[in-house]
Design an enzyme around this catalytic site. Structure first.
Site, PDB file in Angstrom:
ATOM      1  N   LYS A  55       0.842  -1.199   0.000  1.00 14.51           N
ATOM      2  CA  LYS A  55       0.000   0.000   0.000  1.00 14.51           C
ATOM      3  C   LYS A  55       0.881   1.255   0.000  1.00 14.51           C
ATOM      4  CE  LYS A  55      -3.848  -2.430   2.219  1.00 14.51           C
ATOM      5  NZ  LYS A  55      -4.661  -2.680   3.419  1.00 14.51           N
ATOM      6  N   GLN A 100      -4.761  -1.630   9.850  1.00 12.87           N
ATOM      7  CA  GLN A 100      -4.681  -2.914   9.150  1.00 12.87           C
ATOM      8  C   GLN A 100      -5.253  -4.038  10.022  1.00 12.87           C
ATOM      9  OE1 GLN A 100      -3.765  -3.283   5.980  1.00 12.87           O
ATOM     10  NE2 GLN A 100      -3.914  -5.500   5.964  1.00 12.87           N
ATOM     11  N   ASP A 123     -10.935   2.961   4.381  1.00 20.60           N
ATOM     12  CA  ASP A 123     -11.397   1.583   4.195  1.00 20.60           C
ATOM     13  C   ASP A 123     -12.923   1.498   4.108  1.00 20.60           C
ATOM     14  OD1 ASP A 123      -9.501  -0.501   3.947  1.00 20.60           O
ATOM     15  OD2 ASP A 123      -8.925  -0.308   6.060  1.00 20.60           O
TER      16      ASP A 123
HETATM   17  N1  GUN Z   1      -6.958  -6.871   6.132  1.00 17.76           N
HETATM   18  C1  GUN Z   1      -7.300  -7.585   5.032  1.00 17.76           C
HETATM   19  N2  GUN Z   1      -7.887  -6.790   4.118  1.00 17.76           N
HETATM   20  C2  GUN Z   1      -7.916  -5.540   4.636  1.00 17.76           C
HETATM   21  C3  GUN Z   1      -8.390  -4.290   4.154  1.00 17.76           C
HETATM   22  O1  GUN Z   1      -8.930  -4.154   3.046  1.00 17.76           O
HETATM   23  N3  GUN Z   1      -8.225  -3.241   4.992  1.00 17.76           N
HETATM   24  C4  GUN Z   1      -7.661  -3.370   6.224  1.00 17.76           C
HETATM   25  N4  GUN Z   1      -7.574  -2.267   6.990  1.00 17.76           N
HETATM   26  N5  GUN Z   1      -7.216  -4.505   6.699  1.00 17.76           N
HETATM   27  C5  GUN Z   1      -7.335  -5.591   5.901  1.00 17.76           C
END
Ligand code: GUN
Length: 297
Positions: A55, A100, A123
């Site tokens: 990311k 996350q 998100d």
């Molecule tokens: N863990 C797995 N997929 C995601 C996501 O799309 N966002 C976040 N914050 N954590 C994750």
């Protein structure tokens, strides 16, 4: 043509790249400071370390500033994390906040997600954005579901009137994806079934799917016996399985792609399918949050 060439490989890479290029040119055209997103990671789960790194790399590529805050799993509790989020909510130099998942079991991810100011909720997991999605109001749409919709659109896979079966009921994938697919829109209008760990006769249900979306973290579990011939399989699963390569592991989706090849109409590869879409949609969401924060400042 041999049977093994009959299934289309639905790569996410060209789709994600087109989105990233669009975000990059829009960021370049902004006046003033670039958008800024803060990533929070608690603990050192190797998959999470890798995802956050990807990311950050894409953020840099599109011109978005990113900051990583890492906390030791024993060094912060839920109250401490909520305080961190409050600080970032009040910081006008921050446009996006991402915590996350997974968090340590002692923390409630939904509660943490809802502490993020809705305009900074890149998100879209907070209660305001979730509710707005349900009610068809403008909102930040969770990245993986949004990415799957874009992927289907790119490959001209219609969902209208189709039976979509999703093997996942989380707020990260299954629930928001079902909501999007049920909307009365060109990329929606599906009939949607959600399966989960208590679903009876799973195989009978998944075999009904025109489009099967797998996200349950069971490496190579879904062979062709779970799938209707000619269906489309979208594989969100991404597990690390032992391998004698230099890393000691390889990435494996929930689908047994060898078994599906030549039997399904198309399937997404792992890696390189849904994963790149999630990251690209996150960049798009971050730019949207930047604009929302400008409006609210
Ligand atoms: N863990 C797995 N997929 C995601 C996501 O799309 N966002 C976040 N914050 N954590 C994750």
């Amino acid at each position: 043509m041999s049977a093994s060439n009959d299934s289309q490989i639905l790569s996410g890479k060209p789709v994600a790249q087109a989105i990233l290029e669009q975000v990059r040119s829009q960021v370049l055209a902004l006046k003033g400071r670039p958008p800024c997103v803060v990533f929070i990671r608690v603990g050192n789960d190797p998959a999470s370390v890798s995802y956050v790194k990807q990311k950050q790399e894409k953020a840099t590529w599109v011109g978005i500033k990113s900051i990583l805050k890492v906390f030791d799993a024993n060094g912060i509790d839920e109250a401490g994390l909520l305080q961190e989020i409050q600080k970032l909510n009040q910081d006008s130099s921050v446009d996006g906040i991402l915590v996350q998942a997974p968090l340590p079991n002692s923390m409630d991810f939904a509660k943490i997600a809802s502490a993020i100011q809705p305009e900074k909720d890149v998100d879209g997991f907070g209660v305001i954005n979730c509710g707005r999605l349900q009610q068809n109001l403008p909102c930040i749409v969770p990245c993986t579901p949004a990415g799957i919709i874009e992927l289907l659109k790119f490959y001209h896979i219609s969902t209208v009137g189709k039976h979509v079966v999703i093997v996942n009921r989380s707020m990260i994938v299954g629930q928001p994806l079902a909501t999007l697919l049920l909307k009365n829109t060109p990329q929606g209008n599906a009939t949607v079934t959600i399966c989960h760990s208590k679903t009876e006769y799973l195989q009978a249900v998944t075999r009904e799917a025109d489009i099967l979306i797998l996200a349950c973290g069971k490496p190579a579990f879904f062979d062709r016996s779970f799938v209707k011939e000619g269906a489309v399989v979208i594989d969100v699963g991404i597990s690390r399985v032992p391998s004698d390569n230099e890393r000691g592991y390889r990435l494996q989706g929930d689908a047994d792609s060898q078994s599906l090849k030549g039997y399904v109409a198309g399937y997404t590869p792992v890696p390189g399918g849904v994963g790149p879409m999630t990251v690209a949609m996150l960049m798009k969401n971050t730019l949207n949050c930047y604009h929302l924060c400008q409006l609210h400042s």
